[in-house]
Design a protein around this motif. Structure first.
Motif, PDB file in Angstrom:
ATOM      1  N   LEU A  96       0.979  -1.208   0.016  1.00  0.00           N
ATOM      2  CA  LEU A  96      -0.002  -0.419  -0.039  1.00  0.00           C
ATOM      3  C   LEU A  96       0.606   1.222  -0.078  1.00  0.00           C
ATOM      4  CD1 LEU A  96      -2.753  -1.030   2.656  1.00  0.00           C
ATOM      5  CD2 LEU A  96      -3.139  -0.924   0.160  1.00  0.00           C
ATOM      6  N   PRO A  97       0.350   2.427  -0.694  1.00  0.00           N
ATOM      7  CA  PRO A  97       0.892   3.622  -0.607  1.00  0.00           C
ATOM      8  C   PRO A  97       1.230   4.088   0.953  1.00  0.00           C
ATOM      9  CG  PRO A  97      -0.753   3.745  -2.109  1.00  0.00           C
ATOM     10  CD  PRO A  97      -0.848   2.288  -1.341  1.00  0.00           C
ATOM     11  N   TYR A  98       2.453   4.568   1.255  1.00  0.00           N
ATOM     12  CA  TYR A  98       2.815   5.217   2.455  1.00  0.00           C
ATOM     13  C   TYR A  98       2.370   6.847   2.659  1.00  0.00           C
ATOM     14  CZ  TYR A  98       6.004   6.002   6.267  1.00  0.00           C
ATOM     15  OH  TYR A  98       6.599   6.448   7.438  1.00  0.00           O
ATOM     16  N   GLY A  99       2.553   7.580   1.528  1.00  0.00           N
ATOM     17  CA  GLY A  99       2.165   9.017   1.724  1.00  0.00           C
ATOM     18  C   GLY A  99       1.088   9.409   0.896  1.00  0.00           C
ATOM     19  N   TRP A 100       0.773  10.693   0.859  1.00  0.00           N
ATOM     20  CA  TRP A 100      -0.261  11.181   0.217  1.00  0.00           C
ATOM     21  C   TRP A 100       0.173  10.977  -1.423  1.00  0.00           C
ATOM     22  CZ3 TRP A 100       0.636  15.053  -3.413  1.00  0.00           C
ATOM     23  CH2 TRP A 100       1.801  15.965  -3.010  1.00  0.00           C
ATOM     24  N   GLN A 101       1.447  11.029  -1.683  1.00  0.00           N
ATOM     25  CA  GLN A 101       1.880  11.027  -3.066  1.00  0.00           C
ATOM     26  C   GLN A 101       1.765   9.680  -3.647  1.00  0.00           C
ATOM     27  OE1 GLN A 101       3.892  12.091  -0.350  1.00  0.00           O
ATOM     28  NE2 GLN A 101       5.018  13.838  -0.740  1.00  0.00           N
ATOM     29  N   GLY A 102       1.956   8.553  -2.940  1.00  0.00           N
ATOM     30  CA  GLY A 102       1.679   7.418  -3.442  1.00  0.00           C
ATOM     31  C   GLY A 102       0.198   7.197  -3.524  1.00  0.00           C
ATOM     32  N   TRP A 103      -0.663   7.491  -2.752  1.00  0.00           N
ATOM     33  CA  TRP A 103      -2.340   7.712  -2.913  1.00  0.00           C
ATOM     34  C   TRP A 103      -2.523   8.340  -4.167  1.00  0.00           C
ATOM     35  CZ3 TRP A 103      -4.920   3.898  -1.284  1.00  0.00           C
ATOM     36  CH2 TRP A 103      -4.470   3.216  -0.038  1.00  0.00           C
ATOM     37  N   THR A 104      -1.992   9.565  -4.401  1.00  0.00           N
ATOM     38  CA  THR A 104      -2.238  10.307  -5.648  1.00  0.00           C
ATOM     39  C   THR A 104      -1.882   9.600  -6.945  1.00  0.00           C
ATOM     40  OG1 THR A 104      -1.940  12.221  -4.299  1.00  0.00           O
ATOM     41  CG2 THR A 104      -1.676  12.604  -6.943  1.00  0.00           C
ATOM     42  N   VAL A 105      -0.571   8.872  -6.744  1.00  0.00           N
ATOM     43  CA  VAL A 105      -0.246   7.977  -8.104  1.00  0.00           C
ATOM     44  C   VAL A 105      -1.420   6.976  -8.351  1.00  0.00           C
ATOM     45  CG1 VAL A 105       1.571   6.279  -8.952  1.00  0.00           C
ATOM     46  CG2 VAL A 105       2.097   8.334  -7.776  1.00  0.00           C
ATOM     47  N   ALA A 135      -7.127   6.770 -14.821  1.00  0.00           N
ATOM     48  CA  ALA A 135      -6.699   6.668 -16.257  1.00  0.00           C
ATOM     49  C   ALA A 135      -7.275   5.266 -16.790  1.00  0.00           C
ATOM     50  CB  ALA A 135      -5.291   6.730 -16.388  1.00  0.00           C
ATOM     51  N   VAL A 136      -7.286   4.518 -16.012  1.00  0.00           N
ATOM     52  CA  VAL A 136      -7.701   3.175 -16.653  1.00  0.00           C
ATOM     53  C   VAL A 136      -9.239   3.098 -16.783  1.00  0.00           C
ATOM     54  CG1 VAL A 136      -7.902   0.552 -15.974  1.00  0.00           C
ATOM     55  CG2 VAL A 136      -5.832   1.681 -15.720  1.00  0.00           C
ATOM     56  N   THR A 137     -10.016   3.659 -15.872  1.00  0.00           N
ATOM     57  CA  THR A 137     -11.502   3.798 -15.935  1.00  0.00           C
ATOM     58  C   THR A 137     -11.887   4.435 -17.340  1.00  0.00           C
ATOM     59  OG1 THR A 137     -11.567   3.680 -13.765  1.00  0.00           O
ATOM     60  CG2 THR A 137     -13.464   4.550 -14.976  1.00  0.00           C
ATOM     61  N   CYS A 138     -10.929   5.507 -17.457  1.00  0.00           N
ATOM     62  CA  CYS A 138     -11.335   6.469 -18.609  1.00  0.00           C
ATOM     63  C   CYS A 138     -10.895   5.752 -19.930  1.00  0.00           C
ATOM     64  CB  CYS A 138     -10.393   7.708 -18.749  1.00  0.00           C
ATOM     65  SG  CYS A 138     -11.041   9.110 -17.572  1.00  0.00           S
ATOM     66  N   VAL A 139      -9.780   4.938 -20.106  1.00  0.00           N
ATOM     67  CA  VAL A 139      -9.616   3.928 -21.283  1.00  0.00           C
ATOM     68  C   VAL A 139     -10.694   2.844 -21.313  1.00  0.00           C
ATOM     69  CG1 VAL A 139      -8.200   2.226 -21.886  1.00  0.00           C
ATOM     70  CG2 VAL A 139      -7.226   4.275 -21.006  1.00  0.00           C
ATOM     71  N   ALA A 140     -11.264   2.359 -20.202  1.00  0.00           N
ATOM     72  CA  ALA A 140     -12.398   1.274 -20.218  1.00  0.00           C
ATOM     73  C   ALA A 140     -13.537   1.888 -20.573  1.00  0.00           C
ATOM     74  CB  ALA A 140     -12.555   0.611 -18.806  1.00  0.00           C
ATOM     75  N   LEU A 141     -13.822   3.017 -20.522  1.00  0.00           N
ATOM     76  CA  LEU A 141     -15.150   3.514 -20.669  1.00  0.00           C
ATOM     77  C   LEU A 141     -15.083   4.383 -22.010  1.00  0.00           C
ATOM     78  CD1 LEU A 141     -16.191   5.576 -17.416  1.00  0.00           C
ATOM     79  CD2 LEU A 141     -17.069   3.471 -18.260  1.00  0.00           C
ATOM     80  N   LEU A 146      -4.791   8.491  -9.590  1.00  0.00           N
ATOM     81  CA  LEU A 146      -4.621   9.020 -10.925  1.00  0.00           C
ATOM     82  C   LEU A 146      -4.571   7.689 -12.146  1.00  0.00           C
ATOM     83  CD1 LEU A 146      -1.953  11.588 -10.839  1.00  0.00           C
ATOM     84  CD2 LEU A 146      -4.521  11.915 -11.355  1.00  0.00           C
ATOM     85  N   TYR A 147      -3.948   6.426 -11.378  1.00  0.00           N
ATOM     86  CA  TYR A 147      -3.870   5.393 -12.310  1.00  0.00           C
ATOM     87  C   TYR A 147      -5.400   4.721 -12.451  1.00  0.00           C
ATOM     88  CZ  TYR A 147      -2.904   0.425 -13.461  1.00  0.00           C
ATOM     89  OH  TYR A 147      -3.198  -0.721 -14.082  1.00  0.00           O
ATOM     90  N   ALA A 148      -6.044   4.747 -11.384  1.00  0.00           N
ATOM     91  CA  ALA A 148      -7.416   4.114 -11.430  1.00  0.00           C
ATOM     92  C   ALA A 148      -8.331   5.218 -12.311  1.00  0.00           C
ATOM     93  CB  ALA A 148      -7.908   4.127 -10.084  1.00  0.00           C
TER      94      ALA A 148
END
Length: 81
Positions: A17-26, A33-39, A29-31
């Motif tokens: 799991l992410p450790y800091g807010w930067q990891g959660w942001t990554v 982007a993948v959702t946009c590609v799927a839709l 953003l990945y989720a």
């Protein structure tokens, strides 16, 4: 070294799991982007095009997690370093 964005797994290989807010942001953003590609409809019409669009995104997230982890990646069996 700056604060890590991801923790390594206690069991297995890689980052957990992410450790800091930067990891959660990554991850968010990945989720998004993948959702946009799927839709966009490419997953139904052209599954290879979908894979070609999602694979680089996944590679980028894996690289960022590797580069910004708190310790080097290796196989772990739950033992402390």
């Amino acid at each position: 070294m700056s604060k890590p964005w991801f923790r390594v797994k206690k069991y297995g290989y890689g980052a957990g799991l992410p450790y800091g807010w930067q990891g959660w942001t990554v991850i968010v953003l990945y989720a998004v982007a993948v959702t946009c590609v799927a839709l966009s409809g490419t997953s139904e019409d052209h599954p290879w095009r979908y894979l070609a669009m999602v694979a680089p995104l996944t590679a980028i997230v894996v690289f960022v997690a590797w580069a910004k982890s708190d310790r080097p990646w290796r196989w772990r069996n739950g033992e402390e370093d």
